[in-house]
Design a protein around this motif. Structure first.
Motif, PDB file in Angstrom:
ATOM      1  N   LEU A 257     -59.250 -12.310 -44.786  1.00 30.15           N
ATOM      2  CA  LEU A 257     -58.120 -11.404 -44.993  1.00 30.15           C
ATOM      3  C   LEU A 257     -58.593  -9.953 -44.938  1.00 30.15           C
ATOM      4  O   LEU A 257     -57.904  -9.086 -44.378  1.00 30.15           O
ATOM      5  CB  LEU A 257     -57.452 -11.703 -46.338  1.00 30.15           C
ATOM      6  CG  LEU A 257     -56.182 -10.911 -46.663  1.00 30.15           C
ATOM      7  CD1 LEU A 257     -55.123 -11.120 -45.594  1.00 30.15           C
ATOM      8  CD2 LEU A 257     -55.649 -11.300 -48.041  1.00 30.15           C
ATOM      9  N   GLY A 258     -59.779  -9.680 -45.492  1.00 34.53           N
ATOM     10  CA  GLY A 258     -60.307  -8.323 -45.451  1.00 34.53           C
ATOM     11  C   GLY A 258     -60.567  -7.847 -44.042  1.00 34.53           C
ATOM     12  O   GLY A 258     -60.275  -6.690 -43.695  1.00 34.53           O
ATOM     13  N   GLN A 259     -61.118  -8.716 -43.207  1.00 33.26           N
ATOM     14  CA  GLN A 259     -61.376  -8.336 -41.815  1.00 33.26           C
ATOM     15  C   GLN A 259     -60.073  -8.047 -41.076  1.00 33.26           C
ATOM     16  O   GLN A 259     -59.985  -7.090 -40.295  1.00 33.26           O
ATOM     17  CB  GLN A 259     -62.152  -9.449 -41.121  1.00 33.26           C
ATOM     18  CG  GLN A 259     -63.596  -9.573 -41.583  1.00 33.26           C
ATOM     19  CD  GLN A 259     -64.270 -10.827 -41.065  1.00 33.26           C
ATOM     20  OE1 GLN A 259     -63.606 -11.832 -40.765  1.00 33.26           O
ATOM     21  NE2 GLN A 259     -65.590 -10.789 -40.956  1.00 33.26           N
ATOM     22  N   ALA A 260     -59.061  -8.867 -41.308  1.00 34.47           N
ATOM     23  CA  ALA A 260     -57.772  -8.643 -40.655  1.00 34.47           C
ATOM     24  C   ALA A 260     -57.154  -7.325 -41.108  1.00 34.47           C
ATOM     25  O   ALA A 260     -56.631  -6.557 -40.284  1.00 34.47           O
ATOM     26  CB  ALA A 260     -56.834  -9.808 -40.952  1.00 34.47           C
ATOM     27  N   ARG A 261     -57.218  -7.050 -42.395  1.00 33.61           N
ATOM     28  CA  ARG A 261     -56.633  -5.805 -42.906  1.00 33.61           C
ATOM     29  C   ARG A 261     -57.364  -4.578 -42.373  1.00 33.61           C
ATOM     30  O   ARG A 261     -56.736  -3.570 -42.044  1.00 33.61           O
ATOM     31  CB  ARG A 261     -56.656  -5.822 -44.429  1.00 33.61           C
ATOM     32  CG  ARG A 261     -55.595  -6.739 -45.048  1.00 33.61           C
ATOM     33  CD  ARG A 261     -55.771  -6.852 -46.546  1.00 33.61           C
ATOM     34  NE  ARG A 261     -54.640  -7.565 -47.157  1.00 33.61           N
ATOM     35  CZ  ARG A 261     -54.653  -8.046 -48.391  1.00 33.61           C
ATOM     36  NH1 ARG A 261     -55.739  -7.885 -49.166  1.00 33.61           N
ATOM     37  NH2 ARG A 261     -53.599  -8.681 -48.870  1.00 33.61           N
ATOM     38  N   ARG A 262     -58.691  -4.644 -42.268  1.00 32.34           N
ATOM     39  CA  ARG A 262     -59.441  -3.498 -41.749  1.00 32.34           C
ATOM     40  C   ARG A 262     -59.115  -3.241 -40.281  1.00 32.34           C
ATOM     41  O   ARG A 262     -58.999  -2.091 -39.841  1.00 32.34           O
ATOM     42  CB  ARG A 262     -60.945  -3.724 -41.924  1.00 32.34           C
ATOM     43  CG  ARG A 262     -61.429  -3.555 -43.354  1.00 32.34           C
ATOM     44  CD  ARG A 262     -62.945  -3.436 -43.425  1.00 32.34           C
ATOM     45  NE  ARG A 262     -63.616  -4.634 -42.939  1.00 32.34           N
ATOM     46  CZ  ARG A 262     -63.883  -5.699 -43.686  1.00 32.34           C
ATOM     47  NH1 ARG A 262     -63.496  -5.738 -44.962  1.00 32.34           N
ATOM     48  NH2 ARG A 262     -64.522  -6.733 -43.185  1.00 32.34           N
ATOM     49  N   ALA A 263     -58.958  -4.320 -39.515  1.00 34.02           N
ATOM     50  CA  ALA A 263     -58.608  -4.150 -38.099  1.00 34.02           C
ATOM     51  C   ALA A 263     -57.237  -3.512 -37.959  1.00 34.02           C
ATOM     52  O   ALA A 263     -57.045  -2.592 -37.142  1.00 34.02           O
ATOM     53  CB  ALA A 263     -58.651  -5.502 -37.392  1.00 34.02           C
ATOM     54  N   VAL A 264     -56.288  -3.957 -38.758  1.00 35.38           N
ATOM     55  CA  VAL A 264     -54.932  -3.408 -38.693  1.00 35.38           C
ATOM     56  C   VAL A 264     -54.916  -1.948 -39.143  1.00 35.38           C
ATOM     57  O   VAL A 264     -54.197  -1.112 -38.578  1.00 35.38           O
ATOM     58  CB  VAL A 264     -53.978  -4.255 -39.557  1.00 35.38           C
ATOM     59  CG1 VAL A 264     -52.630  -3.557 -39.716  1.00 35.38           C
ATOM     60  CG2 VAL A 264     -53.788  -5.632 -38.940  1.00 35.38           C
ATOM     61  N   ALA A 265     -55.736  -1.626 -40.152  1.00 32.92           N
ATOM     62  CA  ALA A 265     -55.768  -0.256 -40.674  1.00 32.92           C
ATOM     63  C   ALA A 265     -56.209   0.745 -39.619  1.00 32.92           C
ATOM     64  O   ALA A 265     -55.871   1.933 -39.703  1.00 32.92           O
ATOM     65  CB  ALA A 265     -56.682  -0.183 -41.887  1.00 32.92           C
TER      66      ALA A 265
END
Length: 414
Positions: A257-265
């Motif tokens: 989830l952290g990797q997905a959120r960082r990519a979206v950010a």
């Protein structure tokens, strides 16, 4: 801003299914490469799915067109990537998928194989798992360079260390003697050192050959920064599958989830409310997102009504659209139990105006059979029958057996 389930289904038809229909700002897809670009990646675990996913979306393309893109032009490449799944992506996308997903998968697969070599009984016994694995890899690469493309059986003869076997440890039916061939080739595929090539025999055969990746990329897969690759893969996915949720992106990529959120950010996204519930039910809303550049209005414009209304598609097992989101009720409705197997793999589905309404398959004699799971009207049934006949004609009366058996599939094949 709230985006309704009906609006999402309209966009799905325009952006993912009716690709052979052009519109202002988005020309029609005319090649297998065009289709793959629009969908980011085509599922390739089940051999026939790549061809059928293309044929379903662009009338006029043939099995030979897909074969040429894969094995003659080599503009489409099979890679083991997101979620440890085999995909087909455009050649230009290989470095992105390799850095964003495949290398992490490769690390996990290698660690698991080493652990099994160290802890499970083998024939012959393995005293040094690291040394054995390195020697087996060297044998594989030498065999492929010396003999050219080889299938798994041929490789195990040319590289004898692949025949190292794991022995059963229980009396369960699934716990059988198995060699190191498949797990090691999975590691090498995810690491980008070998590539899955053309099948032996029929286009739908699961028996394929392996080649060194240098046959596709003479200098090896170009290196790409991992974080930058994740951002780019997220951008491509949102362009094709958005509006969607972070949970959808996390599932599709296999990231944390952290990797997905960082990519979206790192992307220019707009937060929206998404209806994720089934057609006809009270709205269920989730937090969603889409790229600010998303041309949502074009998909909702009445000018595309003639594309959406009456649109039918017969999508194959594990189609990228069927498997594109983790929250699927808005296009799947109440049909999950009949159309997915117990592991969550989707069978071949019938789509009507952006939602799933039935299933289909091809029997061994080449007959395309189908069944609707709800009443969609006589005109829709006639359209489904016509599309089934079109697909059957492209297959030339040759049947095949999909790799995943859903409950409704078993009934149709009976």
């Amino acid at each position: 801003m709230r985006i309704t389930a009906d609006q999402r289904r309209r966009r799905l038809v325009v952006h993912q299914l009716a690709l052979g229909v052009g519109r202002p700002g988005r020309p029609e897809a005319t090649t297998p490469e065009d289709v793959t670009e629009r969908l980011v990646a085509l599922h390739a675990t089940d051999a026939p799915s790549v061809h059928l996913a293309v044929l379903a979306r662009v009338p006029g393309l043939t099995l030979d067109d897909v074969r040429d893109a894969l094995f003659v032009r080599r503009s489409l490449v099979k890679v083991l990537g997101m979620r440890r799944t085999m995909f087909v992506v455009r050649r230009e996308t290989v470095p992105v998928v390799h850095a964003a997903a495949a290398l992490t998968v490769a690390g996990r697969l290698r660690a698991r194989l080493l652990k099994e070599l160290a802890t499970l009984p083998t024939d012959p016994p393995v005293r040094d798992p690291e040394a054995l694995l390195a020697a087996a890899e060297a044998q594989v690469h030498e065999a492929l360079v010396t003999h050219g493309p080889l299938d798994g059986a041929q490789l195990s003869r040319a590289a004898p260390l692949l025949r190292t076997a794991f022995l059963p440890t229980t009396a369960k039916a699934w716990d059988v003697r198995r060699t190191m061939t498949s797990p090691l080739l999975a590691v090498l595929s995810a690491e980008g050192s070998v590539v899955r090539g053309e099948p032996r025999g029929a286009w739908s055969s699961p028996r394929h050959v392996w080649s060194p990746m240098t046959d596709w990329f003479p200098g090896g897969i170009p290196e790409t920064d991992e974080e930058a690759a994740r951002v780019e893969l997220a951008r491509q996915w949102l362009e094709a599958f958005g509006p969607a949720t972070v949970a959808d992106l996390k599932w599709w990529t296999g990231w944390s989830l952290g990797q997905a959120r960082r990519a979206v950010a790192a992307l220019d996204v707009r937060q929206v409310e998404l209806e994720v519930g089934p057609p006809g039910a009270a709205p269920v809303v989730a937090d969603g997102m889409m790229l600010r550049s998303t041309d949502l209005d074009a998909a909702l414009d009445p000018a595309v009504d003639d594309v959406v209304e009456g649109h039918v598609a017969l999508l194959p097992t594990l189609d990228p659209t069927t498997m594109g989101w983790t929250a699927r009720d808005w296009y799947l409705g109440p049909h999950r139990e009949q159309l997915f197997d117990s592991a969550g793999n989707a069978g071949a589905t019938i789509w009507w105006q952006g939602r799933i309404v039935g299933a289909w398959t091809v029997r061994p004699d080449g007959e395309v059979v189908w069944r609707l799971l709800e009443d969609v009207g006589a005109d829709a049934e006639a359209s489904v029958a016509a599309e089934a006949a079109r697909i059957g004609g492209l297959l030339g009366g040759v049947g095949f057996t999909p790799g995943y058996a859903t409950p409704l599939y078993r009934e149709l094949r009976a």
